[in-house]
Design an enzyme around this catalytic site. Structure first.
Site, PDB file in Angstrom:
ATOM      1  N   HIS A  29       0.843  -1.206   0.000  1.00  0.00           N
ATOM      2  CA  HIS A  29       0.000   0.000   0.000  1.00  0.00           C
ATOM      3  C   HIS A  29       0.870   1.244   0.000  1.00  0.00           C
ATOM      4  CE1 HIS A  29      -2.223  -3.369   1.690  1.00  0.00           C
ATOM      5  NE2 HIS A  29      -3.330  -2.791   1.258  1.00  0.00           N
ATOM      6  N   GLY A 172     -11.437   3.566   6.994  1.00  0.00           N
ATOM      7  CA  GLY A 172     -11.839   2.201   7.336  1.00  0.00           C
ATOM      8  C   GLY A 172     -11.983   2.029   8.839  1.00  0.00           C
ATOM      9  N   ASN A 201      -8.936  11.227   3.745  1.00  0.00           N
ATOM     10  CA  ASN A 201      -8.549  11.326   2.332  1.00  0.00           C
ATOM     11  C   ASN A 201      -9.695  11.002   1.375  1.00  0.00           C
ATOM     12  OD1 ASN A 201      -8.764   8.551   2.432  1.00  0.00           O
ATOM     13  ND2 ASN A 201      -6.566   8.153   2.212  1.00  0.00           N
ATOM     14  N   ILE A 203     -10.952   8.390   0.462  1.00  0.00           N
ATOM     15  CA  ILE A 203     -10.731   7.231  -0.417  1.00  0.00           C
ATOM     16  C   ILE A 203     -10.695   5.948   0.391  1.00  0.00           C
ATOM     17  CG2 ILE A 203      -8.947   6.056  -1.820  1.00  0.00           C
ATOM     18  CD1 ILE A 203     -10.228   8.192  -3.450  1.00  0.00           C
ATOM     19  N   ARG A 373     -19.712 -19.449  37.717  1.00  0.00           N
ATOM     20  CA  ARG A 373     -19.536 -17.996  37.784  1.00  0.00           C
ATOM     21  C   ARG A 373     -19.364 -17.508  39.216  1.00  0.00           C
ATOM     22  NH1 ARG A 373     -25.550 -15.332  37.027  1.00  0.00           N
ATOM     23  NH2 ARG A 373     -26.725 -17.081  37.861  1.00  0.00           N
ATOM     24  N   GLU A 429     -18.801  -5.162  23.659  1.00  0.00           N
ATOM     25  CA  GLU A 429     -17.910  -6.319  23.823  1.00  0.00           C
ATOM     26  C   GLU A 429     -16.656  -6.229  22.955  1.00  0.00           C
ATOM     27  OE1 GLU A 429     -21.129  -6.535  23.016  1.00  0.00           O
ATOM     28  OE2 GLU A 429     -22.087  -7.386  24.798  1.00  0.00           O
ATOM     29  N   HIS A 490     -29.416 -17.201  23.091  1.00  0.00           N
ATOM     30  CA  HIS A 490     -28.487 -17.037  24.211  1.00  0.00           C
ATOM     31  C   HIS A 490     -27.725 -18.317  24.541  1.00  0.00           C
ATOM     32  CE1 HIS A 490     -30.273 -13.169  24.602  1.00  0.00           C
ATOM     33  NE2 HIS A 490     -29.692 -12.909  25.760  1.00  0.00           N
TER      34      HIS A 490
HETATM   35  C1  TPP Z   1     -11.807  -5.248   9.373  1.00  0.00           C
HETATM   36  C2  TPP Z   1     -11.211  -5.059   8.026  1.00  0.00           C
HETATM   37  N1  TPP Z   1     -12.000  -5.103   6.950  1.00  0.00           N
HETATM   38  C3  TPP Z   1     -11.471  -4.974   5.704  1.00  0.00           C
HETATM   39  C4  TPP Z   1     -10.129  -4.814   5.534  1.00  0.00           C
HETATM   40  C5  TPP Z   1      -9.536  -4.738   4.147  1.00  0.00           C
HETATM   41  N2  TPP Z   1      -9.079  -3.359   3.885  1.00  0.00           N
HETATM   42  C6  TPP Z   1      -7.816  -2.991   4.057  1.00  0.00           C
HETATM   43  S1  TPP Z   1      -7.555  -1.372   3.759  1.00  0.00           S
HETATM   44  C7  TPP Z   1      -9.174  -1.144   3.345  1.00  0.00           C
HETATM   45  C8  TPP Z   1      -9.652   0.227   2.934  1.00  0.00           C
HETATM   46  C9  TPP Z   1      -9.350   1.181   3.982  1.00  0.00           C
HETATM   47  O1  TPP Z   1      -9.671   2.462   3.625  1.00  0.00           O
HETATM   48  P1  TPP Z   1      -9.014   3.635   4.451  1.00  0.00           P
HETATM   49  O2  TPP Z   1      -8.989   3.288   5.872  1.00  0.00           O
HETATM   50  O3  TPP Z   1      -9.666   4.879   4.065  1.00  0.00           O
HETATM   51  O4  TPP Z   1      -7.501   3.576   3.987  1.00  0.00           O
HETATM   52  P2  TPP Z   1      -6.773   4.412   2.873  1.00  0.00           P
HETATM   53  O5  TPP Z   1      -6.939   3.694   1.587  1.00  0.00           O
HETATM   54  O6  TPP Z   1      -7.367   5.756   2.846  1.00  0.00           O
HETATM   55  O7  TPP Z   1      -5.386   4.390   3.360  1.00  0.00           O
HETATM   56  C10 TPP Z   1      -9.876  -2.326   3.465  1.00  0.00           C
HETATM   57  C11 TPP Z   1     -11.317  -2.460   3.160  1.00  0.00           C
HETATM   58  C12 TPP Z   1      -9.339  -4.785   6.692  1.00  0.00           C
HETATM   59  N3  TPP Z   1      -8.018  -4.658   6.644  1.00  0.00           N
HETATM   60  N4  TPP Z   1      -9.900  -4.890   7.916  1.00  0.00           N
HETATM   61 MG    MG Z   2      -9.227   6.610   3.232  1.00  0.00          MG
END
Ligand code: TPP
Ligand code: MG
Length: 685
Positions: A29, A172, A201, A203, A373, A429, A490
């Site tokens: 990345h 994310g 960003n 994106i 418990r 949780e 449950h």
């Molecule tokens: C719980 C989880 N779901 C999905 C992913 C797969 N994944 C990795 S990066 C990403 C996109 C993240 O977007 P963002 O946080 O905006 O990162 P940016 O591209 O802007 O660096 C995804 C869906 C992951 N790593 N963890």
């Molecule tokens: Mg992003």
């Protein structure tokens, strides 16, 4: 070279190392490291109190990269600061944690620059990240830990613990529910030692966030009670520094900094596009980026002259000086407060104080017995008094889980009482489990609790506990059909199988009160493994340990509880938890009918499988093929113990809503049904 030029050179070194590593690995990345290099530079080189010579110095500021896919940021900065490696015994090894060779082998086997930040594998990584949202949630645990440690150990003139926690996250992380849970709690607790920086960003992988994520994030964090700041340009170091300075002055609220950035900054064709997120830029684009940075286009993995020195003069000098002062302070503290100093030192090595297991209860034989418990609650209350840094709580089920510490002075952890030992997680949780990880990463002994069914809501963080090799403790009650009338929503079925499948996680389901104590005795001595304790809601008879084998067998994972005369059984009954007593009753009835059986109490597969083959064979002799397992849970996986010719009395469906007695009858969990299965297996019916 001017200071400003040197700074830019250092930032571009982070960018180009990241670009080159991804290009070489043909995966990774690049875009986010290109955008966030100035932020990382500023936090590390201008603000953080971190000594690269000793990345586990207890009072260091913590840095969490919650958007773990941007790991090259961390590998670059750990490399450029020449952060040193330490081992699992907390010894400093002298060599660097991440070498240039490691970066050249980004994402390759054995490289100290793996795909995502991995605690335990790379020194200087404070927590494993990659599953989005986990890092920020864990940072809340680190911030709680700092507050607790400061309250317990700081004295007038002795600020032994005054570190801050910085976490960087992306879209994310903020979309994931766990971050909302954690942010809500952090706001409630007023954790002013905690700063999240949001890489705004617009994106994610599928494109612009306008297709999924259009809420007002700032308003949300304001509503959580955070101080919200905004830096409109991710390349503006002065503004970033200013925002971080405001954070350090802000009291009684955590800080959330929105940083507007451009993913793939400097890339003529990929900046601001999802294409910059998760794939190499390509050779041509790499050249164009380097040209944009004023970088030699043909050079790869270049660290220009002066860059190492620049980091040494920044974070290196500041960290060394701060740690030196702290060491002096701690030496004086040790003289004035030797007991407190010893606690801090024990804790750092994950050792227990002497007398940690004194006054543990012993339960006398009792056919009515006591619920798992309840036995747990009594044990925990003793242990928490013996081990000052054992603390935790439940996700709003304390009264049910019996995890509340109710001895004099235990107290509730709140903003105005940071020394409290009862944490109230609320109904959160997932964040709870991540926060427990954060406590453990801060060397406290943390536990979290809920109903066993809701372990599912915590599982991703429990998995990370195991991956990080943290000695966390998860206490789950209402372990099977014991809450009968609550019904199948449950009643856990597949949960034991699912947790047993996590490598390195110790799952324990004790059969009676004395097994509960032994389970705790085992768990407390773990230093690098998490444990899940699975406990009954309903009373379980306390076995007569003069008649049956001692509960200390728990430490072996499984043990012969009752045996046929002469130790020569025709059939073996294997059970865990509430089903052990059923097996014992079946054993007595079989005996009355002239059939010799053995009862094996098996609280933990994981522990049992770590015993010698000889011991395992002594408990389950290979020649003894008539085997019956009884467990109020999914049959999945039990084949390994019962073999092809064995029987399993377990669950193949969900449960039902009815009183426990009726459920036991319906699903076959009765001594008579075990006896019938044994006779059938032996051809004696
Ligand atoms: C719980 C989880 N779901 C999905 C992913 C797969 N994944 C990795 S990066 C990403 C996109 C993240 O977007 P963002 O946080 O905006 O990162 P940016 O591209 O802007 O660096 C995804 C869906 C992951 N790593 N963890
Ligand atoms: Mg992003």
């Amino acid at each position: 070279m001017t200071d400003e030029e040197m700074t830019q050179l250092a930032i571009n070194t982070i960018r180009t190392l990241s670009i080159d590593a991804v290009q070489q690995a043909k995966s990774g990345h690049p875009g986010t490291p290109m955008a966030l290099a100035p932020l990382i530079y500023t936090i590390w080189n201008r603000v953080m109190r971190f000594d690269p010579e000793d990345p586990i110095w207890p009072n260091r500021d913590r840095f969490v990269l919650s958007n773990g896919h941007a790991s090259m940021l961390l590998w670059s900065v750990l490399h450029l600061t020449r952060t040193k490696a330490v081992n699992a015994n907390y010894e400093r090894l002298g060599h660097v944690s991440v070498s240039l060779e490691d970066i050249r082998h980004f994402r390759q086997l054995d490289s100290k620059a793996p795909g995502h930040p991995e605690y335990h594998w790379v020194s200087g990584v404070e927590t494993t990240t990659g599953p989005l949202g986990q890092g920020v949630a864990t940072s809340v645990g680190m911030a709680i830990a700092q507050k607790w440690l400061a309250h317990r150990y700081n004295r007038p003139r002795f600020d032994i613990f005054d570190y801050n926690v910085y976490a960087v996250c992306g879209d994310g992380c903020l979309m994931e529910g766990i971050s909302s849970e954690a942010a809500s709690l952090a706001g409630h607790l007023g954790l002013d030692n905690l700063c999240w920086i949001y890489d705004n960003n617009h994106i994610t992988i599928e494109g612009k966030t306008r297709i999924t994520f259009t809420e007002d994030v700032e308003a949300r964090f304001l509503a959580y009670g955070w101080n919200v700041l905004r830096v409109g340009n991710a390349n503006d170091l002065e503004r970033i520094e200013q925002a971080l300075a405001i954070f350090r002055k802000t009291k009684e609220r955590p800080t959330f900094i929105v940083l507007d950035s451009h993913i793939g900054y400097g890339s003529p064709h990929k900046q601001d596009t999802a294409a910059a997120h998760g794939e190499p830029l390509g050779d041509d684009e790499v050249r164009l980026c380097k040209r944009a940075y004023g970088w030699p286009e043909d050079k790869t993995f270049l660290v220009p002259d002066g860059v190492y020195q620049h980091f040494a003069a920044g974070v290196g000098a500041r960290g060394a000086e701060t740690r030196r002062k702290w060491a002096e302070l701690f030496a004086a503290y040790r003289t004035e407060y030797p007991d407190a100093a010893e606690e801090i030192e024990l804790m750092q090595r994950r050792e227990l104080p002497s007398g940690w297991d004194r006054n543990l209860p012993v339960f006398a034989a009792d056919p009515k017995g006591i619920a798992g418990r309840d036995a747990s609650g009594k044990t925990l209350n003793v242990l928490a008094q013996n081990i000052p840094w054992l603390l935790g709580g439940s996700a709003d089920l304390g009264p049910s889980n019996k995890t509340t510490l109710n001895y004099e002075g235990a107290g509730d952890f709140q903003a105005d009482n940071p020394g409290g030992k009862n944490l109230h997680f609320g109904i959160r949780e997932h964040a709870m489990a991540a926060i427990i990880n954060g406590l453990s990463l801060s060397k406290l002994r943390g536990y979290g609790a809920s109903f066993f069914i809701f372990s599912d809501y915590a599982r991703p963080a429990i998995r990370l506990s195991a991956l990080m090799e943290l000695p966390t403790i998860f206490i789950f009650t209402h372990d099977a059909m014991g809450d009968g009338e609550d019904g199948p929503t449950h009643q856990p079925v597949e949960h034991l199988a699912s947790l047993r499948a996590i490598p390195g996680l110790v799952t324990l389901r004790p059969a009676d009160a004395n097994e509960v104590i032994e389970a705790y005795r085992y768990i407390m001595q773990l230093r690098h493994e998490p444990a899940v304790l699975v406990l009954s809601r309903q009373p379980l008879p306390t076995l007569d340990r003069k008649k049956y084998a001692p509960a200390s067998g728990v430490a072996l994972g499984a043990y012969v509880l009752a045996d046929a005369p002469g130790g020569d059984p025709e059939v073996v009954l294997i059970a865990s938890g509430s089903e052990v007593i059923l097996a014992v009753e079946a054993h007595e009835r079989l005996f009355a009918d002239g059939i010799g059986s053995r009862v094996v109490s098996m609280p933990s597969w994981d522990i049992f499988e770590h015993q010698t083959q000889e011991y395992q064979d002594s408990v389950l002799p290979p020649s003894l093929v008539a085997r019956i397992a009884v467990e109020q849970a999914s049959t999945f996986g039990w084949e390994r113990y019962i073999g092809k010719r064995g029987r399993m009395i377990g669950m193949k469906t969900f449960g039902a809503s009815a009183p426990l007695k009726e459920l036991q009858k319906k699903f076959g969990f009765e001594p008579d049904q075990i006896v019938a299965a044994a006779k059938e297996l032996l051809g004696k019916n």
